[in-house]
Design a protein around this motif. Structure first.
Motif, PDB file in Angstrom:
ATOM      1  N   MET A   1       0.841  -1.048   0.351  1.00  0.00           N
ATOM      2  CA  MET A   1      -0.096  -0.176   0.083  1.00  0.00           C
ATOM      3  C   MET A   1       0.481   1.370  -0.133  1.00  0.00           C
ATOM      4  N   ASN A   2       0.448   2.450  -0.197  1.00  0.00           N
ATOM      5  CA  ASN A   2       1.031   3.695  -0.996  1.00  0.00           C
ATOM      6  C   ASN A   2       1.542   3.679   0.192  1.00  0.00           C
ATOM      7  N   VAL A   3       2.148   4.571   0.973  1.00  0.00           N
ATOM      8  CA  VAL A   3       2.853   5.267   2.411  1.00  0.00           C
ATOM      9  C   VAL A   3       1.159   6.634   2.237  1.00  0.00           C
ATOM     10  N   TRP A   4       1.898   7.445   1.328  1.00  0.00           N
ATOM     11  CA  TRP A   4       0.609   8.052   1.734  1.00  0.00           C
ATOM     12  C   TRP A   4      -0.963   7.762   2.167  1.00  0.00           C
ATOM     13  N   ILE A   5      -1.579   6.509   0.876  1.00  0.00           N
ATOM     14  CA  ILE A   5      -2.949   6.220   1.882  1.00  0.00           C
ATOM     15  C   ILE A   5      -2.493   6.278   3.279  1.00  0.00           C
ATOM     16  N   ILE A   6      -1.529   5.364   3.619  1.00  0.00           N
ATOM     17  CA  ILE A   6      -1.056   4.664   5.651  1.00  0.00           C
ATOM     18  C   ILE A   6      -1.229   5.601   6.182  1.00  0.00           C
ATOM     19  N   LEU A   7      -0.986   6.687   5.798  1.00  0.00           N
ATOM     20  CA  LEU A   7      -0.366   8.041   6.261  1.00  0.00           C
ATOM     21  C   LEU A   7      -1.681   8.961   6.133  1.00  0.00           C
ATOM     22  N   ALA A   8      -2.405   8.757   5.773  1.00  0.00           N
ATOM     23  CA  ALA A   8      -3.690   9.909   4.838  1.00  0.00           C
ATOM     24  C   ALA A   8      -4.308   9.089   6.256  1.00  0.00           C
ATOM     25  N   VAL A   9      -4.964   7.534   6.094  1.00  0.00           N
ATOM     26  CA  VAL A   9      -5.291   6.365   7.082  1.00  0.00           C
ATOM     27  C   VAL A   9      -5.149   7.000   8.792  1.00  0.00           C
ATOM     28  N   MET A  10      -3.862   7.013   8.560  1.00  0.00           N
ATOM     29  CA  MET A  10      -3.576   7.296  10.384  1.00  0.00           C
ATOM     30  C   MET A  10      -4.000   8.332  10.398  1.00  0.00           C
ATOM     31  N   VAL A  11      -4.259   9.320   9.984  1.00  0.00           N
ATOM     32  CA  VAL A  11      -4.626  10.749  10.841  1.00  0.00           C
ATOM     33  C   VAL A  11      -6.122  10.773  10.374  1.00  0.00           C
ATOM     34  N   GLY A  12      -6.514   9.756   9.542  1.00  0.00           N
ATOM     35  CA  GLY A  12      -8.337   9.981   9.692  1.00  0.00           C
ATOM     36  C   GLY A  12      -8.120   9.584  11.281  1.00  0.00           C
ATOM     37  N   ILE A  13      -7.865   8.505  11.241  1.00  0.00           N
ATOM     38  CA  ILE A  13      -8.547   7.421  12.813  1.00  0.00           C
ATOM     39  C   ILE A  13      -7.388   8.267  14.381  1.00  0.00           C
ATOM     40  N   GLY A  14      -6.630   8.616  13.740  1.00  0.00           N
ATOM     41  CA  GLY A  14      -6.608  10.124  14.983  1.00  0.00           C
ATOM     42  C   GLY A  14      -7.597  10.979  14.686  1.00  0.00           C
ATOM     43  N   ILE A  15      -7.995  11.925  13.999  1.00  0.00           N
ATOM     44  CA  ILE A  15      -9.042  12.845  14.043  1.00  0.00           C
ATOM     45  C   ILE A  15     -10.267  12.312  14.641  1.00  0.00           C
ATOM     46  N   LEU A  16     -10.766  11.008  14.111  1.00  0.00           N
ATOM     47  CA  LEU A  16     -11.591  10.187  14.585  1.00  0.00           C
ATOM     48  C   LEU A  16     -11.735  10.114  16.449  1.00  0.00           C
ATOM     49  N   LEU A  17     -10.191   9.387  16.661  1.00  0.00           N
ATOM     50  CA  LEU A  17     -10.936   9.690  17.960  1.00  0.00           C
ATOM     51  C   LEU A  17      -9.833  10.944  18.622  1.00  0.00           C
ATOM     52  N   LEU A  18      -9.323  12.020  18.109  1.00  0.00           N
ATOM     53  CA  LEU A  18      -9.592  13.464  18.752  1.00  0.00           C
ATOM     54  C   LEU A  18     -11.335  13.706  19.229  1.00  0.00           C
ATOM     55  N   LEU A  19     -11.890  13.820  18.168  1.00  0.00           N
ATOM     56  CA  LEU A  19     -13.020  14.407  18.304  1.00  0.00           C
ATOM     57  C   LEU A  19     -14.604  13.255  19.055  1.00  0.00           C
ATOM     58  N   ARG A  20     -13.721  11.290  18.779  1.00  0.00           N
ATOM     59  CA  ARG A  20     -14.557  10.960  19.834  1.00  0.00           C
ATOM     60  C   ARG A  20     -14.242  11.201  21.576  1.00  0.00           C
ATOM     61  N   SER A  21     -12.799  11.974  21.552  1.00  0.00           N
ATOM     62  CA  SER A  21     -12.626  11.926  23.237  1.00  0.00           C
ATOM     63  C   SER A  21     -12.787  13.089  23.253  1.00  0.00           C
ATOM     64  N   ARG A  22     -13.456  14.030  22.883  1.00  0.00           N
ATOM     65  CA  ARG A  22     -13.761  15.507  23.039  1.00  0.00           C
ATOM     66  C   ARG A  22     -15.429  15.060  23.302  1.00  0.00           C
ATOM     67  N   TYR A  23     -16.548  14.631  22.196  1.00  0.00           N
ATOM     68  CA  TYR A  23     -17.409  14.449  23.097  1.00  0.00           C
ATOM     69  C   TYR A  23     -17.377  13.404  24.210  1.00  0.00           C
ATOM     70  N   GLU A  24     -16.619  12.148  24.594  1.00  0.00           N
ATOM     71  CA  GLU A  24     -16.408  11.639  25.616  1.00  0.00           C
ATOM     72  C   GLU A  24     -17.033  12.606  27.169  1.00  0.00           C
ATOM     73  N   CYS A  25     -15.528  13.621  26.744  1.00  0.00           N
ATOM     74  CA  CYS A  25     -15.230  14.959  27.978  1.00  0.00           C
ATOM     75  C   CYS A  25     -16.630  15.296  28.246  1.00  0.00           C
ATOM     76  N   ARG A  26     -17.576  15.574  27.702  1.00  0.00           N
ATOM     77  CA  ARG A  26     -18.577  16.279  27.534  1.00  0.00           C
ATOM     78  C   ARG A  26     -19.944  15.264  27.848  1.00  0.00           C
ATOM     79  N   THR A  27     -20.044  14.122  27.879  1.00  0.00           N
ATOM     80  CA  THR A  27     -20.789  13.669  28.521  1.00  0.00           C
ATOM     81  C   THR A  27     -20.831  13.086  28.916  1.00  0.00           C
ATOM     82  N   LEU A  28     -21.934  12.938  30.136  1.00  0.00           N
ATOM     83  CA  LEU A  28     -21.832  12.309  31.788  1.00  0.00           C
ATOM     84  C   LEU A  28     -22.722  11.174  31.755  1.00  0.00           C
ATOM     85  N   THR A  29     -22.348  10.322  32.361  1.00  0.00           N
ATOM     86  CA  THR A  29     -23.229   9.069  32.819  1.00  0.00           C
ATOM     87  C   THR A  29     -23.238   8.538  34.595  1.00  0.00           C
ATOM     88  N   VAL A  30     -24.111   8.428  34.683  1.00  0.00           N
ATOM     89  CA  VAL A  30     -23.960   7.827  36.393  1.00  0.00           C
ATOM     90  C   VAL A  30     -23.801   6.915  36.248  1.00  0.00           C
TER      91      VAL A  30
END
Length: 291
Positions: A1-30
Motif C-alpha cells: 500500500m502506498n505510504v501516503w495512503i497509510i499516512l492518510a488513514v492514520m491521520v483520519g483515525i487520529g482525527i476520529l479518536l480526538l473527536l470521540r474524546s471530545r464527545y466523551e469529555c462532555r458526556t455525563l453518565t450515572v
C-alpha cells in the motif's frame, strides 16, 4: 500500500479518536451502587450519596446545568466530594468560577469535601499559587461546605451513626512513578484512631492505599485520582494513571479490600492530557442498606 495512503488513514483515525474524546469529555453518565453492611443502622436504610471526584473544572452544559440536574434527579441525602474539583498547575491562571457556580447551585444539600492533590498543592505551595487557597476556602465557606481535611463529621439519626472522614495525605504519596509506601500506622497519625461506634466512610483521593484505609477502619472508601485510566481497553481496563501506573486494577469501579468496600470514581474531568476514550465521565450514586 502506498505510504501516503497509510499516512492518510492514520491521520483520519487520529482525527476520529480526538473527536470521540471530545464527545466523551462532555458526556455525563450515572453509575449506581448498592452497598450492604450490618453496620448500617435501620435509621440509615436507603441513605443515598452523590459522589463527585476529579471534575477539574469541566462543565456539562452552561454552569454545569446537566450535572446539577442529574444530581437532583437522584434525590441524594448528601453530596460527597473525593477531591480534585479544581486545577492547580503553574501554567493555569487562578479561576474558581466553575467550582463556585456548582457548589452554589448544590448548597441545599449537605456537602462534605475531602482534599485531592490539587487542593493540597494550593495550600502547601503558596509561593506558586499566591492567594489561591484562601479564595478556595472562602468559596467553600460561602456555600456551606463541610471541608474535611483530616477531620470528621458525624451524621446521627436516633442511635444510628455514620461518620464521614476526609484523608489529607502528604504530597510524597502522589509522586509520579515512585509514590511513597504507606506505613499501616500513618493514617492514625494524621486523622487519629478510627471510632467504632458507627459506619465509617472515608474520602481518600488516591486509590493506591486502599489496604491502609481498610486497616485504619474504613467501612466504605471513596477515591478517584486515576481518571478511569484515561483510555480504557476491553479486558485490560485503564491504560495509565496520572501517577504513571499502567494497567492497574484500581482505576475505576467497586473493589472489596478485606472487610471494606472501596469505590473508585472514573472522574468527571481531565487536566493536562485532555483525553478520555471508552471512559465516560461519571457521577456516582451510592445507596446504603443492611444485608
Amino acid at each position: 500500500m502506498n505510504v501516503w495512503i497509510i499516512l492518510a488513514v492514520m491521520v483520519g483515525i487520529g482525527i476520529l479518536l480526538l473527536l470521540r474524546s471530545r464527545y466523551e469529555c462532555r458526556t455525563l453518565t450515572v453509575t449506581r451502587y448498592q452497598i450492604r453492611s450490618d453496620k448500617v443502622g435501620k435509621e440509615f436504610q436507603g441513605f443515598r450519596m452523590a459522589v463527585l471526584a476529579d471534575l477539574h473544572e469541566n462543565t456539562f452544559g452552561e454552569k454545569n446545568k446537566e450535572l446539577v440536574e442529574a444530581i437532583e434527579e437522584e434525590h441524594p441525602d448528601v453530596i460527597l466530594i473525593a477531591g480534585d474539583m479544581i486545577i492547580a498547575k503553574e501554567w493555569k491562571e487562578k479561576d474558581f468560577s466553575v467550582l463556585r457556580d456548582l457548589l452554589w447551585q448544590l448548597r441545599k444539600y449537605p456537602i462534605y469535601y475531602g482534599n485531592g492533590n490539587h487542593e493540597q498543592r494550593m495550600e502547601e505551595e503558596p509561593e506558586r499559587y499566591p492567594g489561591w487557597y484562601q479564595e478556595f476556602a472562602a468559596i467553600l465557606k460561602r456555600c456551606g461546605v463541610y471541608y474535611l481535611k483530616n477531620d470528621s463529621v458525624v451524621l446521627q439519626r436516633g442511635q444510628d451513626r455514620i461518620r464521614i472522614t476526609g484523608a489529607d495525605i502528604d504530597k510524597e504519596y502522589y509522586q509520579k512513578g515512585n509514590p511513597k509506601e504507606m506505613d499501616d500506622a500513618y493514617l492514625e497519625t494524621k486523622m487519629g484512631p478510627c471510632r467504632k461506634d458507627g459506619y465509617q466512610i472515608l474520602l481518600a483521593h488516591s486509590p493506591l492505599y486502599l489496604e491502609q484505609y481498610e486497616k485504619w477502619g474504613a467501612d466504605l472508601t471513596f477515591s478517584g485520582h486515576f481518571h478511569g485510566g484515561t483510555i480504557r481497553l476491553p479486558y485490560l481496563g485503564g491504560v495509565m494513571s496520572p501517577q504513571l501506573q499502567f494497567f492497574t486494577n484500581r482505576d475505576k469501579g467497586l473493589l472489596k479490600i478485606g472487610h471494606a468496600d472501596c469505590i473508585i470514581s472514573g472522574g468527571l474531568g481531565t487536566h493536562s492530557i485532555n483525553i478520555r476514550l471508552n471512559n465516560l465521565p461519571e457521577l456516582i450514586i451510592v445507596t446504603l442498606n443492611a444485608p
